[in-house]
Design a protein around this motif. Structure first.
Motif, PDB file in Angstrom:
ATOM      1  N   LYS A  43      14.557  26.581   7.531  1.00 31.96           N
ATOM      2  CA  LYS A  43      15.734  27.175   7.666  1.00 31.96           C
ATOM      3  C   LYS A  43      15.729  28.786   8.148  1.00 31.96           C
ATOM      4  O   LYS A  43      16.436  29.199   8.823  1.00 31.96           O
ATOM      5  CB  LYS A  43      16.546  27.128   6.244  1.00 31.96           C
ATOM      6  CG  LYS A  43      16.904  25.622   6.163  1.00 31.96           C
ATOM      7  CD  LYS A  43      17.905  25.537   4.611  1.00 31.96           C
ATOM      8  CE  LYS A  43      18.328  23.929   4.421  1.00 31.96           C
ATOM      9  NZ  LYS A  43      18.886  24.180   3.017  1.00 31.96           N
ATOM     10  N   ASP A  49      20.771  35.264   5.035  1.00 31.72           N
ATOM     11  CA  ASP A  49      21.494  34.074   5.775  1.00 31.72           C
ATOM     12  C   ASP A  49      21.814  34.499   7.235  1.00 31.72           C
ATOM     13  O   ASP A  49      21.286  35.680   7.559  1.00 31.72           O
ATOM     14  CB  ASP A  49      22.615  33.797   5.056  1.00 31.72           C
ATOM     15  CG  ASP A  49      23.685  35.014   4.736  1.00 31.72           C
ATOM     16  OD1 ASP A  49      23.200  36.124   5.168  1.00 31.72           O
ATOM     17  OD2 ASP A  49      24.652  34.881   4.058  1.00 31.72           O
ATOM     18  N   LYS A  50      22.616  33.738   7.754  1.00 36.24           N
ATOM     19  CA  LYS A  50      22.944  33.979   9.315  1.00 36.24           C
ATOM     20  C   LYS A  50      23.413  35.129   9.490  1.00 36.24           C
ATOM     21  O   LYS A  50      23.497  35.742  10.428  1.00 36.24           O
ATOM     22  CB  LYS A  50      23.508  32.712   9.834  1.00 36.24           C
ATOM     23  CG  LYS A  50      22.896  31.567   9.946  1.00 36.24           C
ATOM     24  CD  LYS A  50      23.788  30.308  10.294  1.00 36.24           C
ATOM     25  CE  LYS A  50      22.686  28.905  10.487  1.00 36.24           C
ATOM     26  NZ  LYS A  50      23.706  27.961  11.065  1.00 36.24           N
ATOM     27  N   ILE A  82      16.728  30.663  11.646  1.00 35.08           N
ATOM     28  CA  ILE A  82      17.506  31.662  11.668  1.00 35.08           C
ATOM     29  C   ILE A  82      16.853  32.913  12.308  1.00 35.08           C
ATOM     30  O   ILE A  82      17.641  33.544  13.251  1.00 35.08           O
ATOM     31  CB  ILE A  82      17.998  32.261  10.330  1.00 35.08           C
ATOM     32  CG1 ILE A  82      18.824  31.490   9.542  1.00 35.08           C
ATOM     33  CG2 ILE A  82      18.590  33.597  10.300  1.00 35.08           C
ATOM     34  CD1 ILE A  82      19.147  31.470   8.117  1.00 35.08           C
ATOM     35  N   GLU A 105      18.639  29.808  -2.678  1.00 34.41           N
ATOM     36  CA  GLU A 105      19.208  29.798  -1.240  1.00 34.41           C
ATOM     37  C   GLU A 105      18.941  31.148  -0.624  1.00 34.41           C
ATOM     38  O   GLU A 105      18.397  32.086  -1.171  1.00 34.41           O
ATOM     39  CB  GLU A 105      20.763  29.726  -1.198  1.00 34.41           C
ATOM     40  CG  GLU A 105      21.223  28.211  -2.011  1.00 34.41           C
ATOM     41  CD  GLU A 105      20.770  27.098  -1.162  1.00 34.41           C
ATOM     42  OE1 GLU A 105      20.612  27.065   0.046  1.00 34.41           O
ATOM     43  OE2 GLU A 105      20.733  25.908  -1.964  1.00 34.41           O
ATOM     44  N   LEU A 106      19.129  31.025   0.836  1.00 31.91           N
ATOM     45  CA  LEU A 106      18.864  32.130   1.741  1.00 31.91           C
ATOM     46  C   LEU A 106      19.965  33.338   1.226  1.00 31.91           C
ATOM     47  O   LEU A 106      19.448  34.415   1.416  1.00 31.91           O
ATOM     48  CB  LEU A 106      18.897  31.746   2.988  1.00 31.91           C
ATOM     49  CG  LEU A 106      17.735  30.841   3.466  1.00 31.91           C
ATOM     50  CD1 LEU A 106      17.885  30.791   5.222  1.00 31.91           C
ATOM     51  CD2 LEU A 106      16.506  31.417   3.415  1.00 31.91           C
ATOM     52  N   GLU A 107      21.046  33.050   0.868  1.00 27.33           N
ATOM     53  CA  GLU A 107      22.000  33.939   0.495  1.00 27.33           C
ATOM     54  C   GLU A 107      21.418  34.698  -0.760  1.00 27.33           C
ATOM     55  O   GLU A 107      21.732  36.058  -1.001  1.00 27.33           O
ATOM     56  CB  GLU A 107      23.289  33.547   0.197  1.00 27.33           C
ATOM     57  CG  GLU A 107      23.906  32.730   1.278  1.00 27.33           C
ATOM     58  CD  GLU A 107      23.643  31.433   1.821  1.00 27.33           C
ATOM     59  OE1 GLU A 107      22.661  31.128   1.054  1.00 27.33           O
ATOM     60  OE2 GLU A 107      24.085  31.146   2.641  1.00 27.33           O
TER      61      GLU A 107
END
Length: 1399
Positions: free
Chosen positions: A810, A754-755, A814, A747-749
């Protein structure tokens, strides 16, 4: 005594003997008296009929060598002149005649001949007029009969002619005239008779000693020039030498023109013969005669050069000759003989700069003229001949091998001068030329390159200088591009590698400056000299030492140069007979090591060199990211060229990847991004381009698989080595597979992207996150390409591609969201929002597009649908494809593998173009499919198709027709047919879109299709007929279609005007368009109603201005440029012609003059329409003023041309010109002043409106006032320029009226003042009001004025808030300000104007 018996006989015999005794005694007395110089006694003895005796005596002395004939002749002539009677003069003339005959027969020694000539010249002053006349006629007869072969006797003629000119009156053969006239008569007789070829040289040498008037000298020179055709080639240099001596007296221009014209004609004659005669024997003789001609020309050029050194005026006349020819046909200056003469004279320092400037300007002018001929049908009609400057220059180089050593240095200078003129200049740093160059300077640069290449091959003495000049420019030119010099070097090296080895020291010296160049320049330099490295071990070893030093330099650019140099060696070389590294210190000759680039390598022979280079390259992995990036990009290319490097390459990549790969499979993310960055203080920067490393890994793995597939059937000689390669290959593949799976799950985390992450560039955290984001995006793309290439379109691999893309999307969203949200914030730096360059290779992109848009095979339909049904992925893929195409269009190359290989790029472009065309064409037919599917895809397909055709047209023009055939899958072979069939396909697409309902029309697609049609139509020949069909189609669209989209209308009108100009005259079209503009915009005079009818339905009030008006004015400017160009050409031709213009040439010139008058007449009528139109305030007003000024300038050029004709006495006014002047006076000038009044009124009203709107806001009011001042400043330049152009035309028309005796000012109304404008109607109204109010008192007038002011401001709440209109005219009186502003404005800063009535 017996003799006395016969008295008669004896008596007669005694008388005869006594006479003989008398003769002997007289001649015996003459000889001693002549030797003693006793002239008086000698004159007393020489009486009676002694002419025959003197001739016999003189002949015996002259021909038999008895005594001193010179002193005898001198004494006899002096004694006869001393007598003073006519008989003595006759005897003198007889002696002169006899001596002349003896001299012409060449029976005397040169010394004796000279002495006799001296005596005859001295005594010639004593001859009387008839005697001189008789001797001069003797020479005329000798010339007629061809008896002047030796020329000795002709040396006396100048003296006789000068003596004749002194005589006051000469009576001979019943005629009487003064001496000078008689001399002219003799010269006329000499030059009018036929000369034998043997006597031409002697006569030319004789005339240089004759005192001649200007007209006589011209007559003589013209005769000698005509006789050049009668002489053999070896005799011509001597005759030219005599002509140059004659030129010292005058008529230098005539001599130079005559000599050059003769040799130019000779070159043409021999060239025509060589192309028509095919017999071997004839060709042998022809070759020898051509060689003789070139040698003769070389000698003549030397004579002229020597004469110019002695007489600077002759050189200045030659400069004038070049300028005159340059103004006309530029090719006349560049013919081989004239060019060679110019280059020879350029060695004289005084004329060097002038000549080279002229030659450079001539070449550029020739190419500009060729461009005009290509663009304009009318220019091609007026000047049909094509420029052949390139052929002339190359012919000059080829001719220089015939001993023209004095020309060779000039050729080198000219070549570099033309090359130096190329390219943009930069103030700081070097400008790299990436876009394709096609202008005149580029063509001149190509010509300079050809000249230098040919000269390098032909002349050994300048080879070192040419190389030195090339290297000096590459090293020292810091602001200008040097790509053209590197291309020249590459061409020279490829053509003559063995010759260049002679200059090895110079090349090695250049290696020392390698690290100071820019990386791109250094790469091109190494690529240019690469063939030399194959045949010279010395150069190769020297280069390797330089590259090793550069790799460990402190400068980043030097390190890049070192890496690129080593990669080039790996890609280009396979060294056979290589040595172990321990033996590299030993010296070897070239015979010990051989080089073969394409042969299969033996690892034992190339191990030393490869291992040494690979060892050096391993150290790059500890340097900056830019250097590593260059290594990763070059390793794959090196592996493709040198397959034996696969083990070393895989080893380097495996060791490097392990540093950043997370081996624990359960840990996410699978890469160590922290190790990819480095920090120095607060500054964060990239240390490892991880995505490029992975890209290099997957490309290398694919290449290794291809190599293994090709070598499966070969012998297994290196099983151990293959096992190592297989082990490393398997390990890398496992790592890539693991990366795919784990990157999908991550995941981007996991990447802290992330955002909530900070992406601002103001702090180190934001910079770090941006670097991480770019790296992760690149990893996603690299893994997508890996899956696509290795997965073989299986369902699992395509599914993984979509999953990777979803993660990619994704992160991209962002980044895009962060950029857009930060864009509105003030302060702080933010990311620019530019999309990072995709790491997908161009080959992979093309394959993916083919799969997504074009793969309809039944076996792949189900699996491929995974990609085809994802519209976002298709948009992304088309976006990447457009990105790659844009890079190729801008730089000629793109990022990624195979991005710089021109041949592979062309192949990919053809494949991609075929898919895009097929997809767009198929989906355009099905309207249902267009409704259901995403329209963006079709727009992207069409955009990509436009870019592809642009690239092929400009960067691969020679491959255009073949590419079109492959894209359209056509079997036609004719280039024009292929082009036209492709155009018709796009025409059908346009028609199909326009025929649909309004809601479904996509005008953007129409504009793109029209752009393609216009682009391809430029490749059609005007004479083929296809271009006319395209023009008819465009005309039909403009006439019948109702399109409200401005870009589409602009494309159509641009095509209409451009194609019309290329096929026929576009002026009738321009006139129709201006009429349509007038009908749509309305008339300046509101009382006049214009018929609302147009020739073209596309012309509406919305499209008429500013779009169509500006487009029309732009083409009007081009037409005026063509007209001025033709007038300059006609004027130059008139100047060059020396009065011998034939009837055909005269009628042709008059026809061109009428054509110019017709064109200007049509332009006048077109501007007549525009000047009456209600032009909107803004750019259109400025454009109409500028182009009207330009029109007056063009008409003034025509007037000056006619003035020049009268000065040269070469022509007269035509009736068409008189009609044109009348048309200007009635339909142009008076409307110009009305338009000026309208423009100033409209702009002042707009300024006032803007001020009124901004009353509540002081800033807006100030801005409006500043805009008004800016417009006033513009008007202060443009309008006075227009007025000046009108006055200039009137001034020259007055001069022409005086010259031609024709009143051309009959219909031209002269203006008297330019300082202010009086509105006649307002003046009349004011005068009528004054007469009505004359009886009222001044107090009543004041009251009435206040009432008027109050009535004017009733509509306003506050009178103080109203801007008084009289403030704009400070010079108006108080009485005048009481009138309404729009009707009573009496004073302004411009020109007398008056409203015109219109019918």
């Amino acid at each position: 005594m017996n003799n006395l018996v016969i008295d008669g006989k004896i008596l007669f015999s005694r008388e005869e003997s006594s006479a003989e005794e008398t003769e002997l005694s007289t001649m015996d007395k003459v000889i001693p008296l002549a030797e003693d110089g006793n002239i008086e006694k000698l004159s007393e003895i020489l009486k009676g009929d002694i002419e025959k005796e003197l001739l016999k005596l003189l002949e015996s002395r002259l021909l038999r060598g008895k005594g001193d004939p010179v002193s005898l002749l001198r004494s006899i002539l002096q004694a006869l002149n001393l007598r003073g009677d006519s008989d003595g003069k006759k005897i003198c003339v007889t002696l002169y005649r006899r001596c002349i005959n003896v001299l012409e027969k060449s029976e005397l020694s040169s010394k004796l001949s000279s002495d006799i000539l001296a005596v005859l010249m001295i005594e010639a002053d004593s001859l009387n007029g008839p005697g001189l006349a008789e001797l001069s006629y003797l020479y005329v007869d000798m010339v007629k009969n061809g008896d002047t072969n030796s020329g000795k006797g002709l040396e006396l003629l100048p003296k006789i002619l000068s003596a004749l000119a002194i005589e006051e009156n000469i009576c001979y053969s019943g005629s009487s005239m003064c001496g000078s006239d008689y001399k002219g008569h003799i010269l006329n007789s000499l030059c009018s008779c036929k000369w034998s070829s043997e006597s031409v040289l002697h006569l030319a040498a004789m005339f240089k000693d004759v005192t001649l008037t200007t007209e006589e000298l011209k007559f003589v020179i013209e005769k000698v020039l005509r006789m050049m055709k009668e002489l053999e080639l070896p005799d011509l240099p001597a005759l030219v030498y005599q002509l140059l001596l004659l030129a010292t007296k005058g008529h230098k221009k005539l001599v130079l023109e005559g000599i050059t014209e003769f040799f130019v004609e000779q070159d043409k004659a021999y060239q025509n013969k060589s192309t028509t005669e095919c017999s071997e024997d004839l060709l042998e003789g022809e070759n020898s005669s051509v060689e003789t001609l070139k040698q003769t020309e070389g000698t003549v050029i030397l004579h002229i050069s020597f004469a110019v050194k002695q007489d600077q005026e002759l050189g200045r006349e030659f400069i004038k000759f070049l300028k005159a020819n340059q103004a006309g046909s530029a090719s006349k200056t560049m013919v081989p003989f004239v060019l060679a003469l110019s280059l020879s004279l350029s060695r004289i320092h005084r004329f060097e700069e002038q000549i080279f400037d002229l030659l450079k300007a001539t070449v550029l002018k020739s190419y500009k003229d060729a461009e005009k001929q290509e663009e304009s049908h009318w220019v091609r009609e007026v000047v049909p001949e094509k420029s052949v400057v390139d052929d002339y220059a190359i012919d000059t180089v080829q001719n220089s091998v015939h001993g023209w050593d004095h020309v060779v240095q000039g050729l080198v200078q000219l070549g570099f001068l033309l090359m130096d003129a190329f390219g943009p200049k930069a103030s700081f740093g070097r400008t790299e030329v990436t876009s394709p160059q096609t202008g005149p300077t580029h063509r001149a640069c190509q010509l300079g390159s050809k000249i230098l290449t040919k000269t390098f091959k032909a002349h050994q003495m300048v080879r070192a200088e040419i190389l030195e000049q090339i290297f000096n420019r590459v090293v020292t030119k810091t602001s200008a591009p040097v790509c053209h010099f590197l291309d020249l070097l590459s061409t020279t090296v490829t053509s003559f590698p063995q010759i260049l080895l002679e200059c090895t020291p110079k090349i090695r010296e250049t290696f020392d400056y390698l690290s100071f160049l820019t990386p791109n320049t250094a790469q091109e330099l190494l690529r240019a000299i690469q063939p030399l490295l194959k045949i010279s071990v010395t150069l190769r070893d020297a280069l390797i030492l330089v590259l090793r030093k550069a790799m460990f330099s402190k400068q980043l650019d030097s390190r890049k140069i070192g890496v690129s140099g080593f990669l080039m060696i790996l890609k280009q070389f396979r060294v056979l007979g290589g040595l172990q590294s321990s033996q590299t210190s030993q010296s070897f000759s070239f015979s010990q090591i051989t080089v073969d680039v394409h042969a299969r390598c033996n690892p034992a022979s190339n191990e030393a060199l490869c291992l040494e280079i690979m060892g050096n390259l391993r150290r790059v992995l500890t340097q900056q990211a830019d250097v590593r990036l260059m290594l990763y990009q070059g390793l794959y290319e090196a592996l493709c060229k040198n397959t034996q490097l696969q083990g070393s390459v895989l080893e380097i990549l495996l060791l490097q990847l392990k540093k950043y790969y997370e081996p624990t499979k359960d840990v996410n993310p699978p890469v160590k991004l922290e190790l990819c960055i480095a920090a120095q203080g607060e500054q964060v920067y990239l240390a490892e381009p991880l995505a490029h490393l992975l890209c290099c890994v997957q490309l290398s793995l694919r290449k290794v698989m291809d190599i293994q597939r090709q070598t499966q059937e070969e012998d297994e000689d290196c099983e151990d080595n293959m096992e190592d390669i297989g082990r490393m290959q398997g390990e890398l593949e496992d790592m890539m597979e693991s990366l795919v799976q784990r990157m999908i799950k991550s995941e981007l985390e996991d990447f802290e992207l992330d955002k909530s992450a900070d992406f601002s560039l103001a702090g180190s955290v934001g910079v770090k996150n941006n670097i991480f984001a770019i790296l992760v995006l690149g990893v996603y793309e690299t893994l997508m390409e890996y899956n696509f290439q290795f997965g073989q379109l299986c369902e699992s691999s395509l599914t993984e591609i979509i999953q990777l893309y979803e993660n990619h999307k994704k992160l991209s969203d962002i980044l895009r969201e962060k950029v857009s949200s930060a864009a509105g914030k003030k302060g702080g730096k933010i990311s620019t929002g530019k999309t990072p360059h995709s790491l997908l290779s161009v080959g992979c992109v093309v394959s993916m597009v083919e799969t997504v848009l074009g793969d309809t095979a039944p076996s792949n339909r189900e699996t491929v649908s995974i990609l085809q049904e994802n519209s976002d992925f298709k948009k992304y893929l088309m976006g990447v494809a457009l990105q790659k195409l844009q890079q190729i269009q801008d730089k000629g190359a793109c990022d990624g593998a195979e991005g710089s290989d021109k041949n592979k790029l062309l192949k990919h472009l053809r494949s991609l173009g075929r898919v895009l065309l097929q997809f767009y064409a198929e989906n355009q037919k099905s309207s249902e499919g267009r409704k259901n599917k995403c329209k963006i895809i079709y727009s992207q397909c069409l955009d990509g198709l436009v870019v592809i055709l642009n690239i092929i047209t400009h960067r691969y023009p020679d491959h255009l027709t073949h590419s079109l055939s492959q894209m359209a899958e056509s079997s036609k072979t004719d280039d024009q047919e292929i082009m036209f069939s492709h155009i018709k396909k796009y025409q059908r697409m346009v028609n199909q879109i326009l025929s649909t309902e309004d809601e479904e029309k996509s005008m953007k697609e129409v504009s793109s299709l029209l752009h393609i049609v216009f682009l391809l139509s430029k490749q059609l020949l005007p004479s083929g007929g296809h271009l006319e069909k395209v023009l008819d189609w465009v005309t039909k669209l403009c006439t019948e279609q109702n399109i409200d989209d401005l870009p589409t209308c602009k494309s159509l009108f641009t095509m209409l005007l451009g194609l019309t100009r290329q096929v026929k005259s576009s002026l009738p079209l321009i006139r129709e368009l201006t009429q349509d503009i007038h009908s749509q915009l309305g008339d300046v005079d509101q009382e006049v109603e214009v018929e609302d009818k147009t020739h073209y339905s596309l012309v509406t009030h919305r499209t008429a201005a500013p779009m169509l008006m500006l487009l029309t004015l732009q083409h009007c400017e081009q037409e005026m440029e063509d007209t001025e160009w033709v007038l300059a050409r006609l004027k130059a031709d008139v100047t060059v012609i020396t009065g011998n213009e034939s009837d055909a040439e005269l009628s042709q010139r008059e026809g061109h003059e009428k054509s110019v008058c017709n064109r200007l007449g049509i332009l006048v009528t077109a501007f007549h329409e525009l000047l009456q139109s209600t032009i909107p305030v803004g750019v259109c007003m400025e454009a109409i003023i500028k182009q009207t000024t330009r029109l007056y300038t063009a008409i003034t050029t025509l007037v000056k041309y006619y003035l020049h004709l009268y000065q040269q006495r070469a022509g007269h006014l035509s009736s068409r010109f008189e009609k044109l002047v009348k048309l200007i006076g009635t339909h142009l000038t008076q409307y110009v002043y009305a338009m000026i009044t309208y423009i100033q009124q409209a702009e002042s009203d707009q300024v006032q409106q803007n001020v009124d709107k901004g009353k509540k806001d002081k800033k807006k009011q100030t801005a409006a006032l500043q805009a008004g001042r800016a417009k006033v400043m513009k008007e202060s330049k443009t309008i006075p320029n227009l007025i000046f152009a009108v006055e200039t035309l009137e001034k020259f028309l007055i001069q022409l009226s005086k010259k031609s005796k024709v009143n051309l000012m009959e219909h031209m109304k002269l203006s008297t003042s330019r300082d202010f404008r009086i509105n006649i109607q307002a003046v009349q109204t004011a005068m009528e009001e004054d007469s009505d109010e004359a009886s009222d008192d001044s107090d009543d007038d004041t009251t009435q004025q206040n009432q008027d002011d109050k009535s004017t401001s009733d509509s306003d709440k506050d009178q103080e808030n109203v801007a008084p209109t009289q403030n704009k005219r400070p010079r108006e009186s108080e009485e005048e300000t009481s009138k309404p502003t729009k009707k009573s404005k009496l004073m302004s800063k411009s020109k007398l104007g008056q409203k015109q009535t219109k019918s």
